[in-house]
Design a protein around this motif. Structure first.
Motif, PDB file in Angstrom:
ATOM      1  N   LEU A  76       0.825  -1.212   0.000  1.00  0.00           N
ATOM      2  CA  LEU A  76       0.000   0.000   0.000  1.00  0.00           C
ATOM      3  C   LEU A  76       0.857   1.259   0.000  1.00  0.00           C
ATOM      4  CD1 LEU A  76      -2.674  -1.082   2.639  1.00  0.00           C
ATOM      5  CD2 LEU A  76      -3.089  -0.752   0.191  1.00  0.00           C
ATOM      6  N   TRP A 101      -0.535   0.689  -4.341  1.00  0.00           N
ATOM      7  CA  TRP A 101      -1.844   0.188  -4.703  1.00  0.00           C
ATOM      8  C   TRP A 101      -2.836   0.575  -3.610  1.00  0.00           C
ATOM      9  CZ3 TRP A 101       0.558  -5.253  -5.752  1.00  0.00           C
ATOM     10  CH2 TRP A 101       1.145  -5.269  -7.029  1.00  0.00           C
ATOM     11  N   THR A 102      -4.129   0.465  -3.908  1.00  0.00           N
ATOM     12  CA  THR A 102      -5.143   0.674  -2.885  1.00  0.00           C
ATOM     13  C   THR A 102      -5.891  -0.632  -2.651  1.00  0.00           C
ATOM     14  OG1 THR A 102      -6.814   1.377  -4.491  1.00  0.00           O
ATOM     15  CG2 THR A 102      -5.429   3.089  -3.527  1.00  0.00           C
ATOM     16  N   SER A 103      -6.506  -0.724  -1.481  1.00  0.00           N
ATOM     17  CA  SER A 103      -7.197  -1.951  -1.083  1.00  0.00           C
ATOM     18  C   SER A 103      -8.620  -1.984  -1.619  1.00  0.00           C
ATOM     19  CB  SER A 103      -7.208  -2.070   0.440  1.00  0.00           C
ATOM     20  OG  SER A 103      -7.971  -3.192   0.846  1.00  0.00           O
ATOM     21  N   THR A 138      -5.382   2.429   4.676  1.00  0.00           N
ATOM     22  CA  THR A 138      -5.126   3.628   3.884  1.00  0.00           C
ATOM     23  C   THR A 138      -3.903   3.450   3.000  1.00  0.00           C
ATOM     24  OG1 THR A 138      -6.068   4.996   5.636  1.00  0.00           O
ATOM     25  CG2 THR A 138      -4.711   6.112   3.979  1.00  0.00           C
ATOM     26  N   SER A 139      -4.056   3.786   1.740  1.00  0.00           N
ATOM     27  CA  SER A 139      -2.944   3.711   0.797  1.00  0.00           C
ATOM     28  C   SER A 139      -2.178   5.032   0.792  1.00  0.00           C
ATOM     29  CB  SER A 139      -3.483   3.421  -0.605  1.00  0.00           C
ATOM     30  OG  SER A 139      -2.469   3.568  -1.577  1.00  0.00           O
ATOM     31  N   ASN A 173      -1.247   6.274  -1.779  1.00  0.00           N
ATOM     32  CA  ASN A 173      -1.710   6.899  -3.016  1.00  0.00           C
ATOM     33  C   ASN A 173      -3.214   6.638  -3.150  1.00  0.00           C
ATOM     34  OD1 ASN A 173      -2.046   7.985  -5.546  1.00  0.00           O
ATOM     35  ND2 ASN A 173      -1.013   6.315  -6.636  1.00  0.00           N
ATOM     36  N   PRO A 174      -4.048   7.498  -2.539  1.00  0.00           N
ATOM     37  CA  PRO A 174      -5.501   7.261  -2.520  1.00  0.00           C
ATOM     38  C   PRO A 174      -6.130   7.097  -3.894  1.00  0.00           C
ATOM     39  CG  PRO A 174      -4.891   9.014  -1.009  1.00  0.00           C
ATOM     40  CD  PRO A 174      -3.675   8.723  -1.826  1.00  0.00           C
ATOM     41  N   THR A 175      -5.500   7.653  -4.910  1.00  0.00           N
ATOM     42  CA  THR A 175      -6.042   7.537  -6.269  1.00  0.00           C
ATOM     43  C   THR A 175      -5.384   6.401  -7.055  1.00  0.00           C
ATOM     44  OG1 THR A 175      -4.447   9.161  -7.128  1.00  0.00           O
ATOM     45  CG2 THR A 175      -6.575   9.999  -6.351  1.00  0.00           C
ATOM     46  N   ARG A 177      -6.914   0.160  -7.630  1.00  0.00           N
ATOM     47  CA  ARG A 177      -7.525  -0.729  -6.642  1.00  0.00           C
ATOM     48  C   ARG A 177      -7.216  -2.164  -7.047  1.00  0.00           C
ATOM     49  NH1 ARG A 177     -12.656  -1.152  -6.285  1.00  0.00           N
ATOM     50  NH2 ARG A 177     -12.908  -1.355  -4.023  1.00  0.00           N
TER      51      ARG A 177
END
Length: 334
Positions: free
Chosen positions: A181, A196-198, A204-205, A207-209, A212
């Protein structure tokens, strides 16, 4: 009678282990056989069968029919590179402890083929399996590459462009999940990897954008353990699971480099190990968990495949989703 059999006097005693001929100086020496037994590449189950005269083909309460599982070994050669218009998923089972005896991680790649009209899953082929060396740190397991430059996790995603990366986050799997993440830099190539995001957790990643792509599995959440067992059984029974052919039957093209040949052989050997692992598993009486008959045989490769099939059944089964949507049309709200 045992002595008469050893002296070739027409007697036969069944059930004797390798120690009997060694005692009478027949065949391989005790030292040679023990070297085979202690070789890390030797299958515990195969040794028990071939040298110990033990029946280990099927345990009581076996998970699946080993004969049926063997019939699924139809894929001619491992695929270190993807094919066009196929979906690929990576499933990671992380070492559960720092102990050498229980410190094996496994990386398994599944290739999904769908029915053209419905989009439902037609088959899942296990095209690549890798078990890295023991004792690696969590960061190393997140983007490790072995001597033959086999890309795993981050590096592997660059090649396969996985739809989803499934990680067993029970226990020590969580730090690996969290590492993926984060934004990171490959220590060998210097390449930057965006976080990456979960898909299914609240972690919390960095990099929120970001893409996924990460899916975390906990055995006690959403009945994942029980459902992964059932998914494995279903895919074997319906022959939707496809495995690599045995190592002994493998024919590698001559134009492959030595490193490519070694990479392919390793995948087929790991599939041989998978058969041993499944043969060693017994289904519990309540059918909610599996147990190892012999603690000397791991189940890391089986775990990756079972969790992969669980994920596919839960999130990628187009037929189920379509049926749910169709069923909802029969209910009307005022």
């Amino acid at each position: 009678m045992v002595k008469e059999m050893a002296e070739l006097k027409g007697k036969m005693v069944l059930g004797a282990s390798w120690e009997l001929p060694c005692y009478f100086g027949r065949g391989q020496t005790r030292k040679e056989i023990l070297a085979i037994k202690n070789d890390p590449t030797t299958s515990h189950i195969n040794f028990a069968r071939n040298y110990g005269s033990e029946w280990v083909g099927l345990v009581d309460g076996a998970l699946v029919s080993i004969g049926k599982l063997m019939n699924l070994r139809v894929e001619k050669i491992a695929r270190p590179r993807p094919r066009k218009n196929k979906e690929y998923y990576l499933s990671i089972d992380v070492a559960r402890s720092f102990k050498e005896s229980n410190n094996k991680s496994a990386f398994t790649v599944g290739e999904v083929e769908r029915h053209e009209k419905s989009g439902a899953i037609k088959s899942v082929t296990i095209v690549y399996i890798y078990v890295p060396p023991n004792g690696l740190s969590f960061e190393e397991q997140a983007y490790i590459a072995p001597q033959h430059v086999v890309p795993l996790a981050r590096r592997m995603d660059k090649i396969y462009n996985f739809e989803t990366v499934i990680v067993d986050i029970n226990g020590l799997g969580m730090p690996v999940f969290e590492e993926l993440l984060k934004n990171s830099v490959d220590p060998k190539t210097g390449e930057n990897y965006p976080a990456w995001t979960s898909i299914n957790t609240e972690h919390t990643s960095h990099n929120p954008t970001g893409v996924r792509k990460l899916y975390g599995i906990k055995s006690h959440v959403d009945h994942a353990l029980e459902r992964s067992i059932q998914a494995f059984i279903d895919y074997v029974d319906t022959e939707k699971l496809r495995l690599l052919i045995p190592s002994a039957e493998l024919k590698i093209p001559e134009n492959f480099t030595q490193s490519q040949k070694a990479e392919v052989r390793a995948c087929h050997f790991r599939t041989d190990q998978l058969i041993d692992q499944v043969a060693n598993l017994r289904l519990s009486k309540d059918s909610k968990r599996v147990e190892r008959v012999s603690k000397k045989t791991d189940m890391d490769i089986y775990d990756t495949i079972a969790y992969l099939l669980f994920y596919l059944n839960k999130h990628e089964n187009v037929t189920n989703r379509m049926e749910q949507e169709d069923a909802s049309s029969f209910f009307f709200m005022d």
